[in-house]
Scaffold this active site. Structure first.
Site, PDB file in Angstrom:
ATOM      1  N   HIS A   1      -4.829  -0.998   6.115  1.00 27.20           N
ATOM      2  CA  HIS A   1      -4.308  -0.240   7.264  1.00 27.20           C
ATOM      3  C   HIS A   1      -5.222  -0.299   8.493  1.00 27.20           C
ATOM      4  CE1 HIS A   1      -6.995   2.526   5.303  1.00 27.20           C
ATOM      5  NE2 HIS A   1      -6.122   2.954   4.435  1.00 27.20           N
TER       6      HIS A   1
ATOM      7  N   HIS B   1       0.844  -1.207   0.000  1.00 24.64           N
ATOM      8  CA  HIS B   1       0.000   0.000   0.000  1.00 24.64           C
ATOM      9  C   HIS B   1       0.876   1.252   0.000  1.00 24.64           C
ATOM     10  CE1 HIS B   1      -3.896   2.005   1.675  1.00 24.64           C
ATOM     11  NE2 HIS B   1      -3.065   2.972   1.308  1.00 24.64           N
TER      12      HIS B   1
HETATM   13  C1  NCD Z   1      -4.038   8.685   2.211  1.00 23.77           C
HETATM   14  C2  NCD Z   1      -3.616   9.736   1.176  1.00 23.77           C
HETATM   15  O1  NCD Z   1      -3.045  10.754   1.586  1.00 23.77           O
HETATM   16  O2  NCD Z   1      -3.822   9.518  -0.014  1.00 23.77           O
HETATM   17  N1  NCD Z   1      -4.214   9.349   3.475  1.00 23.77           N
HETATM   18  C3  NCD Z   1      -4.205   8.783   4.693  1.00 23.77           C
HETATM   19  O3  NCD Z   1      -4.502   9.481   5.664  1.00 23.77           O
HETATM   20  N2  NCD Z   1      -3.862   7.527   4.898  1.00 23.77           N
HETATM   21  C4  NCD Z   1      -5.262   7.983   1.757  1.00 23.77           C
HETATM   22  C5  NCD Z   1      -5.587   6.755   2.570  1.00 23.77           C
HETATM   23  O4  NCD Z   1      -4.947   5.715   2.423  1.00 23.77           O
HETATM   24  O5  NCD Z   1      -6.487   6.820   3.404  1.00 23.77           O
HETATM   25 ZN    ZN Z   2      -3.530   4.863   1.675  1.00 23.56          ZN
END
Ligand code: NCD
Ligand code: ZN
Length: 344
Positions: free
Chosen positions: A179, A14
């Site tokens: 996540h 990811h």
């Molecule tokens: C991610 C992003 O910045 O694209 N942001 C995050 O807070 N994790 C998008 C995501 O995976 O939720």
């Molecule tokens: Zn992400």
């Protein structure tokens, strides 16, 4: 005491590479130590929605890699975003040109999800998921819902019933709950079948909500899903040092320009790519689980995507260093703090 650590190149399931100058800035970090990364499709202005987008975005990344000397032994694995108007034909065409997975962002839960999925169980969505199940194409899910009267800290837990319903409806669909941050999500994944998996980030293994808002507002620790409580973090650590192949690395490295983080309405996303192997080594060592790091960060993710772990190795040595304050215009996770392991 262990002072050298040799691992296969990582499988990062990811990452956010963005585009243009940001792409050029961030790709080299991941390419330095990973053999593969699953590249998220939530780019702007052009989101990755179709076969044409996949081909275009892949060539942008490959072009960046071609400019590096030596060219790293790294392969980006592409995805498309699944929206309400995605069709089985769109999915099949994208799969044909190499998209390895489809990603769902429920509407409004994170960065660039303003056109996210509204309805998981509409006729159109069900047909899309059916097609993915048929193709053996994994469905990656940002598992949160922005419901009325639901705190941001509860958004992951309120998504779990939807996830269970999907797992029930599509018993052969490969799914990844991305996540994960809660004890409840860990338990849910554990008791579902082998086609159901989860990614875990490095930053969620070492932060709680306190690191975001408990001692001043710390925008560079802010991400979605928001870090949770201590017992949630404990559950994540137990999951990654359990040797259970359902849990594998997805760093969710998500760079944003400094001014987009340090402002009145800061963007969500943690830029962990510059320190990822080092941070993981530190976390696993602290948890007395260094022997589980390779499976978590190299093997299980590759296996899920039908690949063999990398043969090329990376080496880390025990040597303290301080994380730089900034790379380009992006502040990394743990800027200015010390890490105990260093990637050679
Ligand atoms: C991610 C992003 O910045 O694209 N942001 C995050 O807070 N994790 C998008 C995501 O995976 O939720
Ligand atoms: Zn992400």
């Amino acid at each position: 005491m262990i002072t050298t650590l040799t691992l296969p190149r990582l499988f990062d399931a990811h990452v956010h590479f963005r585009n243009d100058e940001m792409l050029q800035l961030v790709v080299p970090f991941t390419a330095k130590y990973a053999s593969h990364a699953i590249v998220m499709p939530n780019t702007r202005p052009r989101a990755i929605l179709t076969a044409e987008d996949v081909v275009w975005y892949n060539s942008e990344i490959e072009r960046t890699l071609d400019q590096l000397r030596p060219r790293p032994n790294f392969k980006p694995l592409m995805t498309i975003e699944i929206r309400d108007n995605t069709t089985p034909e769109i999915v099949a065409r994208a799969h044909k040109v190499g998209a390895v997975a489809g990603k769902v962002y429920p509407l409004g839960v994170t960065t660039n999800s303003n056109e996210g999925l509204r309805n998981f169980f509409s006729k159109e969505s069900l047909e899309t998921f059916e097609a993915m199940q048929f193709l053996g194409m994994p469905l990656l899910i940002h598992g949160e819902l922005d419901l009325p009267r639901t705190l941001v800290t509860k958004r992951e837990e309120v998504f779990l019933p939807t996830f269970l319903r999907l797992a029930d409806r599509f018993p052969k669909l490969k799914m990844v709950l991305e996540h994960i941050t809660t004890k409840a999500a860990v338990a849910t994944i554990r008791h579902l079948g082998p086609n159901i998996n989860a990614t875990i980030t490095a930053h969620h293994l070492c932060t709680t909500l306190n690191d975001v808002v408990g001692d001043g507002i710390r925008p560079h620790n802010m991400c979605m899903p928001i870090p949770k409580d201590f017992e949630d973090r404990d559950a994540l650590i137990s999951a990654v040092i359990s040797g259970n192949p359902k849990f594998f690395l997805g760093s969710d490295t998500a760079p944003h320009p400094r001014e987009k983080k340090e402002c009145a309405r800061g963007a969500c996303g943690v830029f962990s790519a510059p320190i990822l192997p080092e941070l993981l080594a530190e976390i696993f060592e602290k948890a007395n689980g260094l022997s589980y790091l390779e499976e978590f960060a190299c093997d299980f993710g590759a296996e899920f995507y039908g690949l063999k772990p990398a043969t090329e190795k990376i080496t880390l040595i025990k040597e303290a260093w301080t994380v730089p304050e900034i790379y380009g215009n992006v502040v990394p996770f743990m800027a200015g703090e010390a890490l105990q392991w260093k990637l050679l």
